[in-house]
Design a protein around this motif. Structure first.
Motif, PDB file in Angstrom:
ATOM      1  N   PHE A  11      39.752  54.012  34.501  1.00  0.00           N
ATOM      2  CA  PHE A  11      40.776  54.458  33.559  1.00  0.00           C
ATOM      3  C   PHE A  11      41.551  53.300  32.926  1.00  0.00           C
ATOM      4  CE2 PHE A  11      40.375  58.012  36.570  1.00  0.00           C
ATOM      5  CZ  PHE A  11      39.990  59.007  35.688  1.00  0.00           C
ATOM      6  N   VAL A  12      41.815  52.256  33.682  1.00  0.00           N
ATOM      7  CA  VAL A  12      42.707  51.196  33.193  1.00  0.00           C
ATOM      8  C   VAL A  12      41.998  49.892  32.861  1.00  0.00           C
ATOM      9  CG1 VAL A  12      44.687  52.164  34.428  1.00  0.00           C
ATOM     10  CG2 VAL A  12      43.342  50.350  35.495  1.00  0.00           C
ATOM     11  N   GLY A  13      40.727  49.816  33.140  1.00  0.00           N
ATOM     12  CA  GLY A  13      40.013  48.571  32.871  1.00  0.00           C
ATOM     13  C   GLY A  13      40.557  47.444  33.733  1.00  0.00           C
ATOM     14  N   HIS A  14      40.810  46.300  33.115  1.00  0.00           N
ATOM     15  CA  HIS A  14      41.293  45.129  33.855  1.00  0.00           C
ATOM     16  C   HIS A  14      42.815  45.037  33.925  1.00  0.00           C
ATOM     17  CE1 HIS A  14      37.286  43.500  34.218  1.00  0.00           C
ATOM     18  NE2 HIS A  14      37.121  43.480  32.905  1.00  0.00           N
ATOM     19  N   ARG A  37      35.537  32.428  54.115  1.00  0.00           N
ATOM     20  CA  ARG A  37      35.472  31.990  52.716  1.00  0.00           C
ATOM     21  C   ARG A  37      35.074  33.202  51.869  1.00  0.00           C
ATOM     22  NH1 ARG A  37      36.648  27.517  50.854  1.00  0.00           N
ATOM     23  NH2 ARG A  37      36.222  26.437  52.792  1.00  0.00           N
ATOM     24  N   ARG A  38      35.986  33.597  50.978  1.00  0.00           N
ATOM     25  CA  ARG A  38      35.764  34.750  50.104  1.00  0.00           C
ATOM     26  C   ARG A  38      34.633  34.446  49.124  1.00  0.00           C
ATOM     27  NH1 ARG A  38      39.832  38.546  49.470  1.00  0.00           N
ATOM     28  NH2 ARG A  38      39.086  38.776  47.333  1.00  0.00           N
ATOM     29  N   ASN A  39      33.776  35.420  48.905  1.00  0.00           N
ATOM     30  CA  ASN A  39      32.666  35.210  47.981  1.00  0.00           C
ATOM     31  C   ASN A  39      33.066  35.346  46.521  1.00  0.00           C
ATOM     32  OD1 ASN A  39      30.628  34.570  49.829  1.00  0.00           O
ATOM     33  ND2 ASN A  39      30.402  36.716  50.373  1.00  0.00           N
ATOM     34  N   ASP A  40      34.243  35.930  46.237  1.00  0.00           N
ATOM     35  CA  ASP A  40      34.638  36.078  44.834  1.00  0.00           C
ATOM     36  C   ASP A  40      35.317  34.822  44.279  1.00  0.00           C
ATOM     37  OD1 ASP A  40      37.025  36.420  46.240  1.00  0.00           O
ATOM     38  OD2 ASP A  40      37.568  38.297  45.252  1.00  0.00           O
ATOM     39  N   ASN A  41      36.233  34.214  45.043  1.00  0.00           N
ATOM     40  CA  ASN A  41      36.928  33.020  44.526  1.00  0.00           C
ATOM     41  C   ASN A  41      36.669  31.755  45.355  1.00  0.00           C
ATOM     42  OD1 ASN A  41      38.544  33.334  46.794  1.00  0.00           O
ATOM     43  ND2 ASN A  41      40.391  33.865  45.662  1.00  0.00           N
ATOM     44  N   HIS A  42      35.883  31.890  46.420  1.00  0.00           N
ATOM     45  CA  HIS A  42      35.464  30.774  47.281  1.00  0.00           C
ATOM     46  C   HIS A  42      36.630  30.087  47.997  1.00  0.00           C
ATOM     47  CE1 HIS A  42      31.628  31.518  45.458  1.00  0.00           C
ATOM     48  NE2 HIS A  42      32.175  31.353  44.272  1.00  0.00           N
ATOM     49  N   MET A  43      37.718  30.833  48.163  1.00  0.00           N
ATOM     50  CA  MET A  43      38.887  30.342  48.889  1.00  0.00           C
ATOM     51  C   MET A  43      38.899  31.009  50.266  1.00  0.00           C
ATOM     52  SD  MET A  43      40.340  28.452  46.499  1.00  0.00           S
ATOM     53  CE  MET A  43      42.034  28.179  46.914  1.00  0.00           C
ATOM     54  N   GLU A  86      54.421  36.039  43.729  1.00  0.00           N
ATOM     55  CA  GLU A  86      53.433  35.215  44.456  1.00  0.00           C
ATOM     56  C   GLU A  86      52.193  36.024  44.842  1.00  0.00           C
ATOM     57  OE1 GLU A  86      57.558  33.827  45.133  1.00  0.00           O
ATOM     58  OE2 GLU A  86      56.585  35.712  45.603  1.00  0.00           O
ATOM     59  N   ALA A  87      52.342  37.355  44.942  1.00  0.00           N
ATOM     60  CA  ALA A  87      51.223  38.214  45.341  1.00  0.00           C
ATOM     61  C   ALA A  87      50.472  38.790  44.140  1.00  0.00           C
ATOM     62  CB  ALA A  87      51.730  39.347  46.235  1.00  0.00           C
ATOM     63  N   HIS A  88      50.936  38.490  42.928  1.00  0.00           N
ATOM     64  CA  HIS A  88      50.244  38.929  41.706  1.00  0.00           C
ATOM     65  C   HIS A  88      48.965  38.099  41.581  1.00  0.00           C
ATOM     66  CE1 HIS A  88      50.666  40.899  37.675  1.00  0.00           C
ATOM     67  NE2 HIS A  88      49.642  40.079  37.464  1.00  0.00           N
ATOM     68  N   TYR A  89      47.865  38.750  41.203  1.00  0.00           N
ATOM     69  CA  TYR A  89      46.592  38.027  41.192  1.00  0.00           C
ATOM     70  C   TYR A  89      45.649  38.594  40.142  1.00  0.00           C
ATOM     71  CZ  TYR A  89      42.363  35.773  42.985  1.00  0.00           C
ATOM     72  OH  TYR A  89      41.216  35.030  43.115  1.00  0.00           O
ATOM     73  N   ILE A  90      44.890  37.703  39.535  1.00  0.00           N
ATOM     74  CA  ILE A  90      43.797  38.098  38.644  1.00  0.00           C
ATOM     75  C   ILE A  90      42.505  37.672  39.321  1.00  0.00           C
ATOM     76  CG2 ILE A  90      42.736  37.866  36.374  1.00  0.00           C
ATOM     77  CD1 ILE A  90      45.546  37.101  35.305  1.00  0.00           C
ATOM     78  N   TYR A  91      41.673  38.651  39.674  1.00  0.00           N
ATOM     79  CA  TYR A  91      40.395  38.375  40.323  1.00  0.00           C
ATOM     80  C   TYR A  91      39.451  37.679  39.342  1.00  0.00           C
ATOM     81  CZ  TYR A  91      41.735  41.288  44.263  1.00  0.00           C
ATOM     82  OH  TYR A  91      42.377  41.797  45.364  1.00  0.00           O
ATOM     83  N   PRO A  92      38.441  36.971  39.859  1.00  0.00           N
ATOM     84  CA  PRO A  92      37.489  36.294  38.968  1.00  0.00           C
ATOM     85  C   PRO A  92      36.822  37.221  37.954  1.00  0.00           C
ATOM     86  CG  PRO A  92      37.256  35.438  41.185  1.00  0.00           C
ATOM     87  CD  PRO A  92      38.205  36.615  41.270  1.00  0.00           C
TER      88      PRO A  92
END
Length: 153
Positions: A11-14, A37-43, A86-92
């Motif tokens: 419904f909201v996209g990104h 190690r996260r596979n999306d951002n490698h952190m 600080e907890a706001h985030y944009i995923y890869p």
């Protein structure tokens, strides 16, 4: 991504969604914490994810710990709430979230670290003194830093 968040993204996209999440910092007998190690951002990160509709927060945290790290939590101890800028985030992939994350510590658990869902690799226990905060996934840096300040000295 599964469940509620996947449906909401249709419904909201990104665009930014408030994401209610539950997480666990798994601690061994020596005070080391389990990170992968996260596979999306490698952190590096601890286990956690979105709460499903009508799911108890504690059940979400336990489910995520098992799915992402192969560990079964026996007892949980409230640690903190992670929210705010600080907890706001944009995923890869471009999905944006404003996190409201309830974080638990788990000192009593069973199992061997193993990624059951493939979201993380390189699972291991880290001594708080050896953690490079710059390697921690951005939305949880403050939580890990707070853990290190409280227990890593």
């Amino acid at each position: 991504m599964t469940g509620y968040m996947k449906e909401m993204r249709k419904f909201v996209g990104h665009r930014t969604i408030i994401q209610c999440a539950a997480s666990i910092i798994c601690v061994d007998d020596n005070g080391k914490i389990l990170l992968g190690r996260r596979n999306d951002n490698h952190m590096l990160g601890y286990s956690g994810g979105s709460v499903e509709i009508d799911e108890y927060v504690e059940d979400c945290a336990k489910r995520e710990l098992f799915e992402e790290m192969g560990i079964i939590a026996k007892e949980l101890e409230f640690f903190c709430v992670n929210s705010g800028p600080e907890a706001h985030y944009i995923y890869p992939n471009g999905d944006e979230v404003s996190n409201f994350e309830i974080v638990y510590l788990c000192r009593k658990w069973t199992g061997n670290p193993n990624s059951n869902d493939g979201e993380m690799d390189e699972l291991r226990f880290y001594d708080p003194k050896e953690i490079d905060i710059n390697q921690i996934s951005p939305p949880i840096k403050k939580v890990v830093a707070d853990y290190i300040n409280k227990f890593g000295k």
